[in-house]
Enzyme design. Structure first.
Site, PDB file in Angstrom:
ATOM      1  N   CYS A 186       0.798  -1.223   0.000  1.00  0.00           N
ATOM      2  CA  CYS A 186       0.000   0.000   0.000  1.00  0.00           C
ATOM      3  C   CYS A 186       0.833   1.277   0.000  1.00  0.00           C
ATOM      4  CB  CYS A 186      -1.015  -0.043   1.131  1.00  0.00           C
ATOM      5  SG  CYS A 186      -2.364  -1.199   0.760  1.00  0.00           S
ATOM      6  N   ASP A 187       0.129   2.396   0.184  1.00  0.00           N
ATOM      7  CA  ASP A 187       0.565   3.711  -0.272  1.00  0.00           C
ATOM      8  C   ASP A 187       1.986   4.114   0.097  1.00  0.00           C
ATOM      9  OD1 ASP A 187      -2.110   3.547  -0.861  1.00  0.00           O
ATOM     10  OD2 ASP A 187      -2.502   5.642  -0.428  1.00  0.00           O
ATOM     11  N   LYS A 188       2.345   4.089   1.372  1.00  0.00           N
ATOM     12  CA  LYS A 188       3.671   4.568   1.768  1.00  0.00           C
ATOM     13  C   LYS A 188       4.652   3.429   1.986  1.00  0.00           C
ATOM     14  CE  LYS A 188       1.774   8.446   1.532  1.00  0.00           C
ATOM     15  NZ  LYS A 188       0.466   7.862   1.201  1.00  0.00           N
TER      16      LYS A 188
ATOM     17  N   GLU B 270      -3.494  14.125   2.617  1.00  0.00           N
ATOM     18  CA  GLU B 270      -4.254  13.923   1.390  1.00  0.00           C
ATOM     19  C   GLU B 270      -5.610  14.606   1.508  1.00  0.00           C
ATOM     20  OE1 GLU B 270      -2.446   9.714  -0.256  1.00  0.00           O
ATOM     21  OE2 GLU B 270      -4.432   9.710   0.647  1.00  0.00           O
TER      22      GLU B 270
ATOM     23  N   SER C  31      -5.142  11.938  -2.596  1.00  0.00           N
ATOM     24  CA  SER C  31      -5.195  10.485  -2.687  1.00  0.00           C
ATOM     25  C   SER C  31      -5.123  10.077  -4.146  1.00  0.00           C
ATOM     26  CB  SER C  31      -6.503   9.986  -2.068  1.00  0.00           C
ATOM     27  OG  SER C  31      -6.789   8.676  -2.488  1.00  0.00           O
TER      28      SER C  31
END
Length: 616
Positions: free
Chosen positions: A122-124, A491, A517
């Site tokens: 996921c994102d980070k 975000e 996002s």
């Protein structure tokens, strides 16, 4: 010939204590000459993209040991941006990237590991591990958890595809009934995996594949599909080969900085622009390039954005296609194939399999490959069964989507747009640039001028939007939400989603020194640099100022005279210690976040820590 890093802990009488401790982990005399390979997992029950990773490290470890290595697993933290969204938790998301990168460095260097397999999603987490990999520059392979299946539900006698953003928009839309909102919420996120659109997580996993640090299919093969297991098994075998190539044959081509070269970074950004990836990818690629000591800047991204067309359109830019559809159309390699045929890629790059770009395309591009096993892999599809289990189904599409005229992935001749899916804008309050995801902007508002409505926190902006204080034609400005000013560069998915909920998705713009996002679409312009807290001119905008946005000509302008801006800057500086801070915001932040803010740079530098403040 380089020595195994781990040898310092496993050889010599003076290392008896270290060996005694290694023995307590299960190692034997036979293991002390083998490479020690870190399996860097990120399992957590907090995040759907990571909830299924618990046993996958063991899969990789078994293959490492069968191939002649010693596997040692550890976990990093993982923040779910969707759950952290819309409240103080979002302050921690971007700073967690640095924490992940540092924790990987700490573990790998403290224990002298020779190589790594990074299990991210996921994102980070993917960016943090990528930064660590390029910082450490030891052999590495990435294998991510894979995308979530798209949600599906029946509305108005029609089956539609859904994702997290749909649940957010419908939940805030006063015209949507409670029953419909509940139906969408329950259908939006049906399985484990990273959110089903081309949001930040999937964008970064696609870019890691384009950089050459993961295997073909890694960016798009569903988390639930049985075929994904093979990526984990292959990663365990292959990392031992790469490790021995470097340490025993002095082959530096096995190192991540030689695989993820500047040419590879340019290819990854070209892919990003062509597929309309998340704007966060710009932030993360800039940060990763600094770790790799590569001169890759906003200027490079700007140049690429002016010549690369949009060849793929995926949620949130359209409801028609999600990652499962990208995979059916050939995945990352399918897009790279079209870019290569258009002459837009650097061909002299290799991946972790040792294949050049032409070799990779010949074997894995569904348009040209003769390999039935590859075609079968790209037919891997969704099952439509709610689950948190990896590899739990083996459904396949009846056919591949190889229609490059009207399918999910297009050829140059049939591009969605001659302009790519991301653009860099410059102007008198974004001197160092800002980013817009053009893939999600309606053609009718590519040029937009309106009066500013200025807010000094995301919370105030949300309250104003839902309270009807923002009207058609307004330009919402949210400032002091950058890396330093937030801190943490929140975000803005809730403000952009709520604009849609209020029927303003095509009638307003939103500008911020924060970020968005990957699920954001609309005229949403982020990463304004320098940020307000660093003395950026976004801090000088006042309510009612006209702001002109011109995406085709890459411009953004505050229509206020230079003399007036100079006077406002003088007044701001006269505030002394309070200069370049919000006037009307009470936000208490922890010591950890204040420490992050003290070293944070603006978004045009990747929001990394300012090494000059540490003498580096």
């Amino acid at each position: 010939m380089p020595k195994y890093r781990s040898a310092i802990t496993t050889h010599g009488r003076n290392m008896a204590g270290a060996r005694a401790l290694w023995r307590a982990t299960g190692m034997t005399d036979a293991d002390f000459g083998k490479p020690i390979i870190a399996v860097v997992n990120s399992f957590t029950q907090f995040v759907p993209g990571h909830v299924h990773l618990r046993d996958l490290g063991k899969l990789v470890a078994e293959q490492i040991e069968a191939a002649g290595g010693v596997a040692k697993e550890f976990n990093t933290i993982a923040v779910d941006d969707g759950i952290a969204m819309g409240h103080g938790g979002m302050l921690y998301s971007l700073p967690s990237r640095e924490l992940i990168a540092d924790s990987v460095e700490y573990m790998v260097n403290a224990h002298c590991a020779d190589a790594m397999v990074c299990i991210s999603n996921c994102d980070k987490i993917t960016p943090g591990m990528l930064m660590a990999s390029l910082r450490l520059n030891i052999p590495v392979i990435f294998v991510s958890g894979g995308p979530m299946e798209a949600g599906k539900t029946k509305l108005s006698d029609q089956i539609i595809k859904l994702d997290l953003v749909d649940a957010m928009i419908q939940g805030a839309d006063p015209k949507v009934s409670d029953s419909q909102s509940d139906q969408v919420e329950r259908s939006a996120c049906p399985t484990c995996g990273s959110c089903s659109g081309m949001f930040t997580a999937n964008s970064m996993n696609c870019l890691t594949e384009a950089l050459g640090l993961s295997q073909p299919g890694n960016g798009s093969l569903l988390a639930t599909h049985a075929d994904r297991k093979q990526l984990f098994l292959n990663a365990g075998k292959r990392i031992v080969e790469l490790t021995k190539r470097y340490y025993e044959q002095d082959d530096e081509s096995a190192l991540p900085r030689n695989i993820a070269s500047k040419a590879a970074f340019e290819n990854a950004m070209t892919l990003d622009i062509a597929m309309g990836g998340s704007t966060n990818t710009v932030l993360h690629l800039l940060a990763a390039a600094q770790e790799a000591e590569i001169d890759f800047t906003m200027s490079d991204i700007d140049k690429l954005s002016r010549k690369v067309p949009q060849l793929c359109k995926v949620a949130p830019s359209t409801q028609k296609y999600h990652m499962e559809d990208v995979h059916r159309a050939g995945g990352v390699i399918g897009i790279l194939g079209e870019l290569d045929r258009a002459g837009l890629l650097n061909r002299d790059v290799k991946n972790v399999l040792g294949l050049t770009l032409p070799q990779t395309l010949e074997q894995y591009d569904i348009i040209v490959t003769q390999d039935d096993a590859v075609k079968n892999m790209f037919r891997a599809g969704p099952a439509g069964i709610r689950t948190t289990q990896a590899f739990s189904q083996d459904c396949r599409w009846d056919t591949l989507d190889d229609d490059r005229s009207n399918g999910c992935i297009r050829s140059l001749e049939h591009a969605y747009s001659k302009d790519g899916g991301l653009a860099v804008l410059y102007g008198n309050f974004a001197e160092n640039g800002c980013i817009v995801k053009t893939a999600g902007v309606d053609d009718s508002i590519l040029k937009f001028t309106g009066p500013a409505k200025v807010y000094e926190s995301q919370d105030d902006a949300v309250e104003a939007i839902l309270g009807g204080k923002v009207v058609a034609g307004d330009v919402v400005v949210i400032r002091y939400e950058g890396p330093k000013g937030g801190p943490g560069m929140q975000e803005m998915l809730y403000p952009t989603s709520f604009l849609k909920s209020m029927g303003l998705g095509k009638a307003c713009a939103l500008i911020t020194d924060g970020r968005f996002s990957g699920g954001t679409s609309g005229l949403s312009i982020g990463h304004v640099s320098p940020e307000a807290a660093s003395g950026g001119s976004i801090g000088l905008i006042e309510d009612g100022d006209l702001i002109a946005i011109d995406i085709p000509n890459r411009g953004i302008q505050l229509q206020v005279s230079d003399a007036e801006l100079a006077a406002r800057r003088e007044a701001q500086e006269a505030r002394g210690d309070k200069a370049w801070t919000p006037k009307n915001r009470e936000r208490q932040v922890s010591f950890a976040l204040r420490a992050y803010a003290s070293l944070a740079t603006s978004a045009d530098k990747g929001a990394v820590r300012d090494k000059s403040k540490l003498g580096g």
